[in-house]
Design a protein around this motif. Sequence first.
Motif, PDB file in Angstrom:
ATOM      1  N   GLY A  12      48.466   9.400 -30.230  1.00 31.95           N
ATOM      2  CA  GLY A  12      47.602   8.411 -30.887  1.00 31.95           C
ATOM      3  C   GLY A  12      46.352   9.024 -31.496  1.00 31.95           C
ATOM      4  N   THR A  13      46.264  10.347 -31.491  1.00 29.79           N
ATOM      5  CA  THR A  13      45.030  11.002 -31.937  1.00 29.79           C
ATOM      6  C   THR A  13      45.043  11.417 -33.405  1.00 29.79           C
ATOM      7  N   ALA A  14      46.177  11.254 -34.091  1.00 26.70           N
ATOM      8  CA  ALA A  14      46.242  11.675 -35.500  1.00 26.70           C
ATOM      9  C   ALA A  14      47.332  10.878 -36.216  1.00 26.70           C
ATOM     10  N   GLY A  15      47.306  10.970 -37.530  1.00 26.53           N
ATOM     11  CA  GLY A  15      48.407  10.482 -38.362  1.00 26.53           C
ATOM     12  C   GLY A  15      48.856   9.062 -38.072  1.00 26.53           C
ATOM     13  N   ILE A  16      50.161   8.911 -37.951  1.00 26.83           N
ATOM     14  CA  ILE A  16      50.773   7.587 -37.780  1.00 26.83           C
ATOM     15  C   ILE A  16      50.267   6.915 -36.503  1.00 26.83           C
ATOM     16  N   GLY A  17      50.183   7.695 -35.418  1.00 31.61           N
ATOM     17  CA  GLY A  17      49.763   7.123 -34.140  1.00 31.61           C
ATOM     18  C   GLY A  17      48.346   6.599 -34.200  1.00 31.61           C
ATOM     19  N   GLY A  35      46.800  11.103 -25.917  1.00 29.34           N
ATOM     20  CA  GLY A  35      46.978  12.366 -26.626  1.00 29.34           C
ATOM     21  C   GLY A  35      46.355  13.526 -25.881  1.00 29.34           C
ATOM     22  N   ARG A  36      46.280  14.649 -26.617  1.00 24.22           N
ATOM     23  CA  ARG A  36      45.773  15.885 -26.005  1.00 24.22           C
ATOM     24  C   ARG A  36      44.402  16.282 -26.539  1.00 24.22           C
ATOM     25  N   ASN A  37      44.047  15.705 -27.683  1.00 25.61           N
ATOM     26  CA  ASN A  37      42.852  16.150 -28.396  1.00 25.61           C
ATOM     27  C   ASN A  37      41.645  15.302 -27.963  1.00 25.61           C
ATOM     28  N   ASN A  83      56.501   5.392 -28.643  1.00 19.82           N
ATOM     29  CA  ASN A  83      56.758   6.832 -28.499  1.00 19.82           C
ATOM     30  C   ASN A  83      56.671   7.466 -29.879  1.00 19.82           C
ATOM     31  N   ASN A  84      55.495   7.979 -30.175  1.00 16.00           N
ATOM     32  CA  ASN A  84      55.234   8.488 -31.524  1.00 16.00           C
ATOM     33  C   ASN A  84      54.999   9.997 -31.558  1.00 16.00           C
ATOM     34  N   ALA A  85      54.527  10.590 -30.446  1.00 16.30           N
ATOM     35  CA  ALA A  85      54.163  12.020 -30.456  1.00 16.30           C
ATOM     36  C   ALA A  85      55.340  12.861 -30.937  1.00 16.30           C
ATOM     37  N   VAL A 148      66.923  21.836 -36.592  1.00 13.65           N
ATOM     38  CA  VAL A 148      66.482  21.606 -35.217  1.00 13.65           C
ATOM     39  C   VAL A 148      65.623  20.334 -35.139  1.00 13.65           C
ATOM     40  N   TYR A 149      64.718  20.170 -36.101  1.00  9.72           N
ATOM     41  CA  TYR A 149      63.922  18.936 -36.132  1.00  9.72           C
ATOM     42  C   TYR A 149      64.845  17.722 -36.244  1.00  9.72           C
ATOM     43  N   HIS A 150      65.794  17.784 -37.187  1.00  8.95           N
ATOM     44  CA  HIS A 150      66.712  16.650 -37.363  1.00  8.95           C
ATOM     45  C   HIS A 150      67.510  16.402 -36.085  1.00  8.95           C
ATOM     46  N   LYS A 183      51.758  10.836 -45.498  1.00 12.56           N
ATOM     47  CA  LYS A 183      50.594  11.754 -45.514  1.00 12.56           C
ATOM     48  C   LYS A 183      49.911  11.759 -44.151  1.00 12.56           C
ATOM     49  N   THR A 184      50.116  12.823 -43.393  1.00 11.46           N
ATOM     50  CA  THR A 184      49.470  12.981 -42.080  1.00 11.46           C
ATOM     51  C   THR A 184      49.258  14.482 -41.864  1.00 11.46           C
ATOM     52  N   GLU A 185      48.983  14.859 -40.617  1.00 13.11           N
ATOM     53  CA  GLU A 185      48.852  16.291 -40.291  1.00 13.11           C
ATOM     54  C   GLU A 185      50.225  16.956 -40.154  1.00 13.11           C
TER      55      GLU A 185
HETATM   56  N1  LIG Z   1      54.549  12.417 -41.515  1.00 12.07           N
HETATM   57  C1  LIG Z   1      55.805  12.303 -41.857  1.00 12.07           C
HETATM   58  O1  LIG Z   1      56.182  12.525 -43.028  1.00 12.07           O
HETATM   59  C2  LIG Z   1      56.838  11.862 -40.838  1.00 12.07           C
HETATM   60  C3  LIG Z   1      58.115  11.517 -41.310  1.00 12.07           C
HETATM   61  C4  LIG Z   1      59.077  11.121 -40.401  1.00 12.07           C
HETATM   62  C5  LIG Z   1      58.773  11.040 -39.055  1.00 12.07           C
HETATM   63  N2  LIG Z   1      57.523  11.380 -38.607  1.00 12.07           N
HETATM   64  C6  LIG Z   1      57.280  11.293 -37.169  1.00 12.07           C
HETATM   65  O2  LIG Z   1      56.116  10.540 -36.933  1.00 12.07           O
HETATM   66  C7  LIG Z   1      55.537  10.936 -35.679  1.00 12.07           C
HETATM   67  C8  LIG Z   1      54.041  11.142 -35.852  1.00 12.07           C
HETATM   68  O3  LIG Z   1      53.834  12.214 -36.750  1.00 12.07           O
HETATM   69  P1  LIG Z   1      52.634  12.234 -37.799  1.00 12.07           P
HETATM   70  O4  LIG Z   1      53.224  12.277 -39.141  1.00 12.07           O
HETATM   71  O5  LIG Z   1      51.647  11.196 -37.489  1.00 12.07           O
HETATM   72  O6  LIG Z   1      52.072  13.704 -37.497  1.00 12.07           O
HETATM   73  P2  LIG Z   1      50.614  14.198 -37.016  1.00 12.07           P
HETATM   74  O7  LIG Z   1      49.567  13.659 -37.915  1.00 12.07           O
HETATM   75  O8  LIG Z   1      50.764  15.669 -36.868  1.00 12.07           O
HETATM   76  O9  LIG Z   1      50.445  13.519 -35.577  1.00 12.07           O
HETATM   77  C9  LIG Z   1      51.269  13.898 -34.521  1.00 12.07           C
HETATM   78  C10 LIG Z   1      50.653  13.424 -33.226  1.00 12.07           C
HETATM   79  O10 LIG Z   1      51.537  13.805 -32.142  1.00 12.07           O
HETATM   80  C11 LIG Z   1      50.751  14.456 -31.164  1.00 12.07           C
HETATM   81  N3  LIG Z   1      51.500  15.363 -30.311  1.00 12.07           N
HETATM   82  C12 LIG Z   1      52.228  16.445 -30.637  1.00 12.07           C
HETATM   83  N4  LIG Z   1      52.720  17.028 -29.533  1.00 12.07           N
HETATM   84  C13 LIG Z   1      52.277  16.292 -28.484  1.00 12.07           C
HETATM   85  C14 LIG Z   1      52.421  16.379 -27.073  1.00 12.07           C
HETATM   86  N5  LIG Z   1      53.121  17.373 -26.497  1.00 12.07           N
HETATM   87  N6  LIG Z   1      51.841  15.425 -26.302  1.00 12.07           N
HETATM   88  C15 LIG Z   1      51.131  14.424 -26.855  1.00 12.07           C
HETATM   89  N7  LIG Z   1      50.916  14.307 -28.168  1.00 12.07           N
HETATM   90  C16 LIG Z   1      51.492  15.228 -28.972  1.00 12.07           C
HETATM   91  C17 LIG Z   1      49.675  15.187 -31.956  1.00 12.07           C
HETATM   92  O11 LIG Z   1      48.621  15.564 -31.107  1.00 12.07           O
HETATM   93  P3  LIG Z   1      47.890  17.001 -31.240  1.00 12.07           P
HETATM   94  O12 LIG Z   1      46.914  16.821 -32.358  1.00 12.07           O
HETATM   95  O13 LIG Z   1      47.295  17.212 -29.898  1.00 12.07           O
HETATM   96  O14 LIG Z   1      48.975  18.010 -31.578  1.00 12.07           O
HETATM   97  C18 LIG Z   1      49.305  14.087 -32.942  1.00 12.07           C
HETATM   98  O15 LIG Z   1      48.439  13.145 -32.347  1.00 12.07           O
HETATM   99  C19 LIG Z   1      56.290  12.183 -35.230  1.00 12.07           C
HETATM  100  O16 LIG Z   1      57.231  11.827 -34.224  1.00 12.07           O
HETATM  101  C20 LIG Z   1      57.014  12.633 -36.496  1.00 12.07           C
HETATM  102  O17 LIG Z   1      58.211  13.328 -36.222  1.00 12.07           O
HETATM  103  C21 LIG Z   1      56.549  11.793 -39.472  1.00 12.07           C
END
Ligand SMILES: NC(=O)c1ccc[n+]([C@@H]2O[C@H](COP(=O)([O-])OP(=O)(O)OC[C@H]3O[C@@H](n4cnc5c(N)ncnc54)[C@H](OP(=O)(O)O)[C@@H]3O)[C@@H](O)[C@H]2O)c1
Length: 292
Positions: A12-17, A35-37, A83-85, A148-150, A183-185
């Motif tokens: 929940g500390t970045a991006g979608i969460g 989250g961790r941050n 469950n977003n992490a 692997v991601y997929h 658009k996220t991290e």
């Molecule tokens: N952005 C896209 O285009 C996209 C597309 C399809 C699916 N998704 C999915 O959407 C979800 C969120 O991604 P996002 O785009 O919002 O990316 P993001 O901005 O990088 O955010 C990811 C979040 O997950 C956290 N995280 C990673 N590992 C973790 C752990 N071990 N324990 C707890 N938190 C953890 C990160 O925390 P830290 O900062 O501490 O690492 C961050 O808060 C992911 O499951 C991703 O696969 C994203």
Amino acid sequence: MAAKKVVLITGGTAGIGKHTALHLHARGHRVIATGRNEKAMAELRALGIETVALDVTSAESIRSAKDAIDRTTDGHGVDVLVNNAGYGLFGPVEMLSDADVRAQFDTNVFGLLAVTRAFVPQMRARGAGRVINVSSVGGRMVFPLGGVYHATKYAVEALSDALRMELRQFGIRVSVIEPGYIKTEFTATTMGLLRKYEAEGSPYARAMAVAGKADEAIGPLAVGPESVARAIEHAAMSRWPRARYVAPFYNALGPVMLALLPRWLTDWAFRRVAGLDAGAPSVAPRLPAQAA
Ligand SMILES: NC(=O)c1ccc[n+]([C@@H]2O[C@H](COP(=O)([O-])OP(=O)(O)OC[C@H]3O[C@@H](n4cnc5c(N)ncnc54)[C@H](OP(=O)(O)O)[C@@H]3O)[C@@H](O)[C@H]2O)c1
């Protein structure tokens, strides 16, 4: 508005969460962003959002987060678990290190499973709850260098399908969210990991170079996380949550086209785009043992 719910969001500390946390908080729900941050969590607290430290890959961290939430909710637990992490490990399947592959599954799959198992029993006891798993459009289609991601997101889809059918009898609804390019991290993290595998003379050098520029090429197509947050809200609050939400909706076109078009054609197109075709022999050379 639907009744106020206790919503736990992992990552929940970045991006979608983070965006979803702000979105649901603004609608009056009690959001626990985890989250961790610590710095990012302090910023969320300043906005009135509760936070709890939670690394989804650590059993100890999950246990202490659950204890903390039990205390602050008087043993109620959460109504909605998001469950977003997650993150994206990209690179040729052949080349990725075992440690990186395991770490990817630890976060995206085993972490999601462990958090779900920690919070579902209270929902089952109450006969109500929602589990929302953030997968990806990449949970239904595969791009080269993303194997692997997929694989982790295909696993999330399979676990979610089983959970949806198993938990319905207990009043728990399970939905999958499939974001497109948001658009996220996420991209920065992916690119950072990808760089580790850019070895000079790699047989995948051309594809790696293309992947390294992917953000420049398709970055402008990415959209903000608003549509994903709205999909999560619907899955969390609607009387009729759907099994799957593609966000934004037009990304559903990809898996549909893949299902309709012949595989040789889509493979060819993906290889061309990914830099896996030109310069490489179109038919793999026969090894001596295979020669007639
Ligand atoms: N952005 C896209 O285009 C996209 C597309 C399809 C699916 N998704 C999915 O959407 C979800 C969120 O991604 P996002 O785009 O919002 O990316 P993001 O901005 O990088 O955010 C990811 C979040 O997950 C956290 N995280 C990673 N590992 C973790 C752990 N071990 N324990 C707890 N938190 C953890 C990160 O925390 P830290 O900062 O501490 O690492 C961050 O808060 C992911 O499951 C991703 O696969 C994203």
